[in-house]
Design a protein around this motif. Structure first.
Motif, PDB file in Angstrom:
ATOM      1  N   ASP A   1       2.591 -13.748  -1.932  1.00  0.00           N
ATOM      2  CA  ASP A   1       2.587 -14.890  -2.838  1.00  0.00           C
ATOM      3  C   ASP A   1       3.967 -14.984  -3.494  1.00  0.00           C
ATOM      4  O   ASP A   1       4.834 -14.121  -3.289  1.00  0.00           O
ATOM      5  N   ASP A   2       4.165 -16.013  -4.280  1.00  0.00           N
ATOM      6  CA  ASP A   2       5.440 -16.138  -4.989  1.00  0.00           C
ATOM      7  C   ASP A   2       5.654 -14.942  -5.913  1.00  0.00           C
ATOM      8  O   ASP A   2       6.767 -14.455  -6.072  1.00  0.00           O
ATOM      9  N   ASN A   3       4.563 -14.479  -6.533  1.00  0.00           N
ATOM     10  CA  ASN A   3       4.616 -13.337  -7.438  1.00  0.00           C
ATOM     11  C   ASN A   3       3.526 -12.349  -7.029  1.00  0.00           C
ATOM     12  O   ASN A   3       2.352 -12.721  -6.934  1.00  0.00           O
ATOM     13  N   ASN A   4       3.917 -11.118  -6.796  1.00  0.00           N
ATOM     14  CA  ASN A   4       2.985 -10.104  -6.321  1.00  0.00           C
ATOM     15  C   ASN A   4       3.065  -8.874  -7.215  1.00  0.00           C
ATOM     16  O   ASN A   4       4.148  -8.359  -7.476  1.00  0.00           O
ATOM     17  N   LEU A   5       1.908  -8.429  -7.692  1.00  0.00           N
ATOM     18  CA  LEU A   5       1.831  -7.229  -8.521  1.00  0.00           C
ATOM     19  C   LEU A   5       0.990  -6.193  -7.787  1.00  0.00           C
ATOM     20  O   LEU A   5      -0.162  -6.458  -7.439  1.00  0.00           O
ATOM     21  N   VAL A   6       1.577  -5.047  -7.546  1.00  0.00           N
ATOM     22  CA  VAL A   6       0.866  -3.943  -6.899  1.00  0.00           C
ATOM     23  C   VAL A   6       0.629  -2.863  -7.953  1.00  0.00           C
ATOM     24  O   VAL A   6       1.576  -2.280  -8.472  1.00  0.00           O
ATOM     25  N   LEU A   7      -0.639  -2.647  -8.293  1.00  0.00           N
ATOM     26  CA  LEU A   7      -0.990  -1.624  -9.266  1.00  0.00           C
ATOM     27  C   LEU A   7      -1.186  -0.314  -8.530  1.00  0.00           C
ATOM     28  O   LEU A   7      -2.141  -0.143  -7.770  1.00  0.00           O
ATOM     29  N   ALA A   8      -0.262   0.597  -8.752  1.00  0.00           N
ATOM     30  CA  ALA A   8      -0.265   1.864  -8.015  1.00  0.00           C
ATOM     31  C   ALA A   8      -0.631   2.992  -8.955  1.00  0.00           C
ATOM     32  O   ALA A   8       0.157   3.358  -9.820  1.00  0.00           O
TER      33      ALA A   8
ATOM     34  N   ALA B   1      -1.045  -4.801   0.697  1.00  0.00           N
ATOM     35  CA  ALA B   1       0.042  -5.027  -0.259  1.00  0.00           C
ATOM     36  C   ALA B   1       1.342  -5.384   0.451  1.00  0.00           C
ATOM     37  O   ALA B   1       2.118  -6.228  -0.033  1.00  0.00           O
ATOM     38  N   CYS B   2       1.596  -4.769   1.609  1.00  0.00           N
ATOM     39  CA  CYS B   2       2.815  -5.060   2.377  1.00  0.00           C
ATOM     40  C   CYS B   2       2.810  -6.493   2.901  1.00  0.00           C
ATOM     41  O   CYS B   2       3.862  -7.134   3.001  1.00  0.00           O
TER      42      CYS B   2
ATOM     43  N   ARG C   1       6.597  -2.358   2.950  1.00  0.00           N
ATOM     44  CA  ARG C   1       6.817  -3.787   2.687  1.00  0.00           C
ATOM     45  C   ARG C   1       8.130  -4.257   3.327  1.00  0.00           C
ATOM     46  O   ARG C   1       8.165  -5.279   4.020  1.00  0.00           O
ATOM     47  N   VAL C   2       9.204  -3.516   3.107  1.00  0.00           N
ATOM     48  CA  VAL C   2      10.498  -3.895   3.673  1.00  0.00           C
ATOM     49  C   VAL C   2      10.435  -3.830   5.201  1.00  0.00           C
ATOM     50  O   VAL C   2      10.933  -4.738   5.895  1.00  0.00           O
TER      51      VAL C   2
ATOM     52  N   GLN D   1      -0.702 -12.682  -7.029  1.00  0.00           N
ATOM     53  CA  GLN D   1      -1.674 -11.921  -6.253  1.00  0.00           C
ATOM     54  C   GLN D   1      -1.538 -10.457  -6.661  1.00  0.00           C
ATOM     55  O   GLN D   1      -0.454  -9.876  -6.594  1.00  0.00           O
ATOM     56  N   THR D   2      -2.641  -9.863  -7.105  1.00  0.00           N
ATOM     57  CA  THR D   2      -2.639  -8.473  -7.549  1.00  0.00           C
ATOM     58  C   THR D   2      -3.388  -7.603  -6.545  1.00  0.00           C
ATOM     59  O   THR D   2      -4.507  -7.922  -6.165  1.00  0.00           O
ATOM     60  N   THR D   3      -2.753  -6.533  -6.134  1.00  0.00           N
ATOM     61  CA  THR D   3      -3.361  -5.575  -5.212  1.00  0.00           C
ATOM     62  C   THR D   3      -3.347  -4.203  -5.860  1.00  0.00           C
ATOM     63  O   THR D   3      -2.326  -3.781  -6.407  1.00  0.00           O
ATOM     64  N   SER D   4      -4.484  -3.516  -5.815  1.00  0.00           N
ATOM     65  CA  SER D   4      -4.570  -2.168  -6.385  1.00  0.00           C
ATOM     66  C   SER D   4      -4.583  -1.133  -5.270  1.00  0.00           C
ATOM     67  O   SER D   4      -5.386  -1.235  -4.337  1.00  0.00           O
TER      68      SER D   4
END
Length: 959
Positions: free
Chosen positions: A206-213, A201-202, A226-227, A642-645
Motif C-alpha cells: 500500500d502507499d503506507n505499510n506498517l509491520v508490527l514486529a 509483509a514483503c 522485502r527488498v 495496511q498493517t501486518t503483524s
C-alpha cells in the motif's frame, strides 16, 4: 440486424394535444413520430431518464426526460404502456451497460499494470468512475434487467463505492499469487524460510505499510525479504530503494545483509543523519561541516557552561536567574492532590528537592520558605531540636520545629491545612490538629516565639509576603543578600553547574524539535506550568542564540540541522526524492521531525511507498524524543495504511511470551498482538527469586542463581545480568569474580536500554525495588525537558512497563527476577497479585520474604516496614525514612515481624507465638510498667504533657 420496436398511440390521439403518436425503440436510440408524421431522432446518450409508466383513467402514457425537456407518449393502452416502459428501460440500460463495460475494461487494464492495489489506486479509480458516471447511468437495485447487464452495473457500482470486500478480495488474490510465484525466493533468502506473515509483509504494497514486529519475530529478515522481492519482481531497481535506520551500526548491518544476500550495492541503507546530509549536499552543492559540539556531549556542556557564566555577568540576566532559582527550581506539587503520603514522598525524593543551601526538605513549601529566608539574609536552622524542653519519651523523639531563626529566637511551623482546617487525604485531621495545639501549648509554656504559616497561603499566592509581614511585626530586620553572594552559594552547592547541564540538554531538545517560529510560546500557553516554562525560556533563548551564532561563525551545522534543513529543502521543492520505496527500521523509535522527513520524501515523488517496521511494545526512548504515538496512531499521521503483524517469535518460549505479553498489554494504548512461539514448554520459565538484599548480598544471590543455571545449561550458555540503570549492576571486580565462579557460562551485563536488540540464553534481572533508582524508575524528567519531549502517556509507568517487556524478552530459555520482598518493585507486586504464571519455589525463600507483603507501612502506604537495629534493640521502620518516621515493635521473643489480630500484634512465625497487646482506645502499644502498687500495662502514647492516652490495665493475657 438492428432491432426496431414500435408503439402507436390510440387513433384519438391525433385529435388532441399530444405531440407524438408513435415511438420506435432502436439499439442506438429513439425515433419519435408526431401526428404530422414529423420524425425526431434521439440518441440514448441524450436521454436522461428511463420511461416511466403513468396510468390514466382510460389511456396510459410513458414519460421520460431528454435535454432538459419532459417528453410524453400517450393515448396508449395499459398493455402497450407497460410493455413500452419495460422495453424502454432495458434498451436504455443496455446502451449504458456498454459504456460501463468499457469503463470496467479500462480499470482492469490499469490494475494489470499496478500490481498490489494501493489506496491511492483506489482513489484514482474512484475519481475515474466519478467522471464516467456523468455519462453512465446506473440502475437501482429494483430495476429488472437481464443477468449479464445487471452484473456489469453491479461490478461498476462496487468500484464506484470502493466496496471493501472487492478491494480486499483483489489484494488477497494478488498476495496469494505472488507468494506462489516467489516461493523459492522466500524459502531461500534467509537461513530459515520466511513465515507466512513475513511473506505477506514483503508483498503487501500500500502507499503506507506498517509491520508490527514483536520481539524475536524477524523484522530484519522481513526487511531483507522485502527488498529482495521488489528487485526480483522487477517492481523496483536498487537505486529506487532507500532503507533508513537510527544508528550507524544498524544501517551498516542492513547494508551488509543486502549486499550479502542480494549481491547488490545499489540499495541505499543510511541513517537519518546521512540522509539529511545528502539532501543538503545536493541542494547546496557542497557537503556541510559537522560541528564537534554535535557529537561531543562534554564539549557542548563546557561551551554552554561558559555561555551561561558569561550571561550571569549581565545584571538583568543575573536577576531573572536568581528569581528562577528561588521560585521555579523544582516542579510545584500540591500535597493535597496525592492519594497517599508515600506518593508525596516519592515526588519529594524523585525531584531531589533541596534548598539553595543544599538541605533536603520534606515538602516543596518548606523549600520555598527556606530559600526565601536565605535570600533575605536571615540565618535559620531547618528541623532543629527544640532546646527549651525535653519532650523525649520511650516512644517519641525530641520535638523538631520546621525552622528556627537563630538571630531572633523565633520558631516557624508550616502547617499543612487549608482555610477550613482540612488536611491532606492521608493525614488524620483530628490527630494533626491535636499536634498543632500541643505545639502551641509547648511554646506558650516556655515563652518561645512561634510564627505559623499555612498551606492555603501558598495556594493563594501569599505565603512569602505574609511571612515577611509576620516576621516584620516581630522585629525581624531583613538584609537581602547581594546577588553575587547568592550566586556564590549556589556555585558552592553545585546548583549552577547542574542547571548549566540542564540548559545543554534543553538546547539539544529544543533544536531537535524543529520548532516553527512562535510554536514553543503557543505550547507554553496551553500548559499549567507556563510560569516556570516562560521563565526558563528567558534563560534559555540567549544560550540558544550563542549556540547558533557559534555554528554560523564556524560555518558548521549539527545533527538537528541535518534533519531540519533537509525537511525544508524537500518541502519547498528544492529536492525531489529519487526513491520509490522507503523502508524504515525500528519505527517505534521515530520522533516527530523524522516522521515529517519521511512524509516529505514520500510526497515529493510519485507513487512512493512507505514501509515501516517497528514494535510499539518496545518503544523505550521518549527521553530522546521518540514518540510511540506515531506508531500506535500511524494511519492518522501517514494516511490509509495496511498493517501486518509478525506473529511468531523464534527467540523465547511460550512461558516468557505469556508473562511478558500479558504484562505489557495491561496498557490499553498498546496495539493488540497475539504472538506465538516456535518453542513450547510445559512449565513456567519466569522465576521470582525472593531474597533479603543488603550490602553485598546482590552478588551472593546472583552467584546462587548462576550456579543453578550452570547446572542445567549447555557449556558456553550465555547469561545477561540486566538492570534499569547500569550503576545498579555488579561492580567490575564482582563481575570478574562471578565469571571465575561459573566459568561454564558466558556472562555479560547491560542496562535495560542497552540490551535492546540483543538476546541471551538466560537473563537475570536486578534492581527490582521501589527506590528512586529502582524499577519502575521514580526519577522524574525535569519538567522543562518534559515539555520539550513528546506528550507523556496517561497510563501509569507506560514506558517503564515496556522496558520490563524488553528485559524479559531478551531471554531464550529462562528469566530470573531477583528482589527483596521487603522493598520490592510495584511490577513484582503486580505479577503476584494478578497471579501471573511465574515460578515461586525454584529457590529457598526466607520466612521474612514470604510475609513481607503484609508489612506495608500504615502511615505512608508506599513504604514497607523492614527490620532495623537501634540502641534499644530491633524494630520495624519504614523504607521511606527519613521522610516517613513510622516504626513498630518487633516480636519480643524472636525479633520477627508481627501482624494485627484483634487487639493484639502477634508474631508472623506461628512456631514462636510471641504477642504484644494494643490499646483499645488509641491502638497504641501497651507496655508493661512497674508502679508503686506493682506491675501494670500502660499505653505507650501516654505523655506527661500535650496530646496523650492514659489508658491502663492491670493484667492482659493472649488467648
Amino acid at each position: 440486424m438492428v432491432e426496431k420496436l414500435s408503439y402507436k398511440s390510440n387513433g384519438l390521439g391525433k385529435y388532441f394535444s399530444n405531440r407524438f403518436e408513435e415511438i420506435r425503440l432502436e439499439d442506438s436510440g429513439l425515433m419519435l413520430i408526431s401526428t404530422h408524421q414529423k420524425q425526431t431522432a434521439l440518441d440514448w446518450k441524450d436521454v436522461s431518464s428511463v420511461g416511466k409508466h403513468h396510468p390514466g383513467i382510460i389511456f396510459d402514457k410513458v414519460v421520460f426526460e431528454s435535454a432538459g425537456k419532459t417528453i410524453s407518449v400517450g393515448w396508449l393502452s395499459k398493455a402497450s404502456a407497460l410493455s413500452l416502459a419495460t422495453l424502454f428501460t432495458e434498451k436504455y440500460y443496455t446502451y449504458h451497460s456498454l459504456s460501463a463495460a468499457k469503463t470496467l475494461t479500462k480499470i482492469s487494464n490499469h490494475l494489470q499494470k499496478t500490481g498490489y492495489l494501493r489506496s491511492s489506486h483506489c482513489m484514482a479509480i474512484s475519481d475515474f468512475i466519478s467522471k464516467a458516471l456523468v455519462e453512465i447511468h446506473i440502475p437501482s437495485d429494483e430495476v429488472h434487467l437481464p443477468g449479464a447487464i445487471k452484473e456489469v452495473f453491479s461490478q461498476l457500482k462496487r468500484w464506484a463505492e470502493l466496496d471493501p470486500s472487492l478491494v480486499e478480495e483483489m489484494r488477497a488474490r494478488y498476495v496469494f499469487e505472488q507468494k506462489q510465484n516467489y516461493q523459492t525466493l522466500f524459502d531461500s533468502i534467509e537461513s530459515n524460510p520466511l513465515t507466512e506473515r513475513q511473506r505477506e509483509a514483503c508483498i503487501i504494497d500500500d502507499d503506507n505499510n506498517l509491520v508490527l514486529a514483536g520481539a524475536g519475530t524477524g523484522k530484519t529478515s522481513t526487511m531483507v525479504g522485502r527488498v529482495a522481492y521488489l528487485l526480483e519482481s522487477k517492481q523496483a531497481l536498487g537505486q529506487e530503494v532507500l532503507m533508513l535506520a537510527f544508528g550507524k551500526k544498524a544501517a551498516i548491518e542492513m547494508r551488509d545483509r543486502i549486499t550479502d544476500k542480494l549481491g547488490t550495492t545499489s540499495v541505499s541503507a543510511w541513517t537519518f543523519h546521512v540522509l539529511g546530509q545528502m539532501v543538503i549536499s545536493t541542494v547546496e552543492g557542497e557537503k556541510p561541516s559537522i560541528s564537534p559540539l554535535a557529537s561531543d556531549e562534554k564539549l557542548l556542556n563546557n561551551h554552554v557552561d561558559q555561555w551561561f557564566s558569561g550571561l550571569l555577568e549581565i545584571p538583568k540576566y543575573k536577576e531573572i536567574t536568581l528569581k528562577y532559582f528561588e521560585n521555579y527550581l523544582f516542579p510545584e506539587a500540591n500535597p493535597f492532590e496525592f492519594k497517599t503520603q508515600g506518593e508525596y514522598f516519592e515526588y519529594i525524593r524523585a525531584n531531589e528537592i533541596r534548598t539553595l543551601k543544599g538541605e533536603e526538605v520534606k515538602s516543596f513549601e518548606a523549600c520555598l520558605i527556606a530559600n526565601w529566608l536565605f535570600a533575605m539574609g536571615i540565618e535559620y536552622q531547618y528541623k532543629p531540636y527544640y532546646s527549651e524542653s525535653n519532650t523525649r519519651t520511650p516512644d517519641f523523639k525530641q520535638y523538631q520545629p520546621d525552622f528556627y531563626l537563630t538571630e531572633f529566637g523565633i520558631y516557624i511551623e508550616h502547617l499543612g491545612i487549608d482555610r477550613d482546617g482540612s488536611t491532606a487525604p492521608y493525614i488524620d485531621r483530628e490527630g494533626y490538629h491535636a499536634g498543632i495545639e500541643w505545639k502551641r501549648q509547648l511554646h506558650s509554656e516556655h515563652s518561645t516565639r512561634l510564627i505559623e504559616t499555612y498551606h492555603y497561603e501558598q495556594r493563594e499566592g501569599c505565603l512569602l509576603s505574609n511571612l515577611e509581614s509576620k516576621l516584620a511585626s516581630e522585629g525581624v530586620q531583613f538584609e537581602p543578600l547581594p546577588a553575587d553572594s547568592v550566586l556564590h552559594t549556589l556555585r558552592e552547592f553545585g546548583a549552577i553547574t547542574k542547571f548549566s547541564v540542564l540548559l545543554s540538554s534543553l538546547v539539544k531538545r529544543y533544536r531537535a524539535n524543529c520548532y516553527a517560529s512562535g510554536e514553543l510560546d503557543r505550547l507554553a500557553d496551553h500548559l499549567e506550568s507556563t510560569g516556570q516554562l516562560k521563565a526558563a525560556m528567558d534563560l534559555l533563548r540567549p544560550v540558544i542564540e550563542r549556540y547558533e551564532a557559534f555554528l554560523t561563525a564556524n560555518d558548521e551545522i549539527d545533527f538537528e540541522d541535518m534533519i531540519a534543513k533537509a525537511i525544508g529543502y524537500i518541502e519547498n521543492g528544492s529536492f525531489t526524492s529519487p526513491w520509490s520505496y522507503i523502508l524504515v527500521d525500528e519505527f517505534q523509535d521515530i520522533s516527530a521531525p523524522r516522521a515529517r522527513l519521511v512524509k516529505a520524501l514520500r510526497d515529493s515523488g510519485k507513487n512512493t511507498s512507505v514501509f515501516c517496521v517497528g514494535d510499539d511494545w518496545q518503544a523505550i526512548y521518549r527521553f530522546a524524543g521518540s514518540d510511540v504515538g506515531l506508531t500506535t496512531g500511524f494511519a492518522s499521521v501517514f494516511g490509509p495504511t495496511q498493517t501486518t503483524s509478525l506473529d511468531k517469535t523464534f527467540r523465547f518460549n511460550n512461558s516468557i511470551n505469556d508473562v511478558a505479553s500479558q504484562f505489557v498489554m495491561q496498557n490499553p494504548s498498546q496495539m493488540k498482538k497475539h504472538i506465538t512461539t516456535h518453542t513450547v514448554v510445559q512449565e513456567s520459565a519466569v522465576s521470582l527469586v525472593m531474597k533479603p538484599i543488603s550490602n553485598n548480598e546482590v552478588f551472593k544471590h546472583t552467584v546462587e542463581i548462576l550456579q543453578k543455571i550452570a547446572g542445567m545449561a549447555k557449556q558456553g550458555a550465555s547469561v545477561y545480568l540486566l538492570a534499569r540503570y547500569h550503576f545498579r549492576l555488579l561492580e567490575s571486580n564482582e563481575l570478574a569474580q562471578l565469571k571465575r565462579s561459573v566459568p561454564a557460562l558466558k556472562i555479560e551485563q547491560h542496562s535495560f536500554h542497552a540490551s535492546k536488540g540483543k538476546e541471551a540464553d538466560y537473563v537475570v534481572i536486578l534492581g527490582l525495588d521501589n527506590t528512586k533508582n529502582g524499577f519502575p524508575s521514580r526519577k522524574l524528567t525535569d519538567p522543562l525537558l518534559d515539555v520539550l519531549l513528546p506528550i507523556a502517556e496517561p497510563y501509569p509507568d507506560a514506558e517503564e512497563r515496556r522496558l520490563f517487556y524488553v528485559a524479559m524478552t531478551r531471554a531464550r530459555h529462562r528469566c530470573y527476577l531477583l528482589t527483596d520482598m521487603n522493598r520490592t518493585s510495584d511490577f513484582v507486586k503486580e505479577l503476584l497479585e494478578d497471579n501471573y504464571a511465574i515460578e515461586l519455589n525454584e529457590f529457598d525463600t526466607d520466612a521474612s520474604q514470604l510475609t513481607a507483603p503484609e508489612h506495608e507501612c500504615p502511615s505512608c502506604i508506599t513504604g514497607t516496614l523492614v527490620k532495623r537495629k537501634g540502641q534499644y534493640g530491633s524494630f520495624l521502620a519504614c523504607t521511606n525514612y527519613p521522610l516517613c518516621n513510622h516504626n513498630e515493635s518487633t516480636c519480643p521473643q524472636c525479633s520477627g515481624g508481627m501482624t494485627t489480630s484483634g487487639r493484639f500484634s502477634v508474631c508472623l512465625n506461628d512456631a514462636c507465638g510471641g504477642w504484644i497487646p494494643l490499646c483499645p482506645q488509641c491502638e497504641g502499644v501497651m507496655k508493661s510498667r512497674e508502679g508503686r502498687y506493682g506491675k501494670f500495662w500502660a499505653c505507650s502514647n501516654y505523655r506527661s504533657e500535650g496530646p496523650s492516652c492514659d489508658h491502663k490495665e492491670q493484667d492482659i493475657t493472649y488467648r
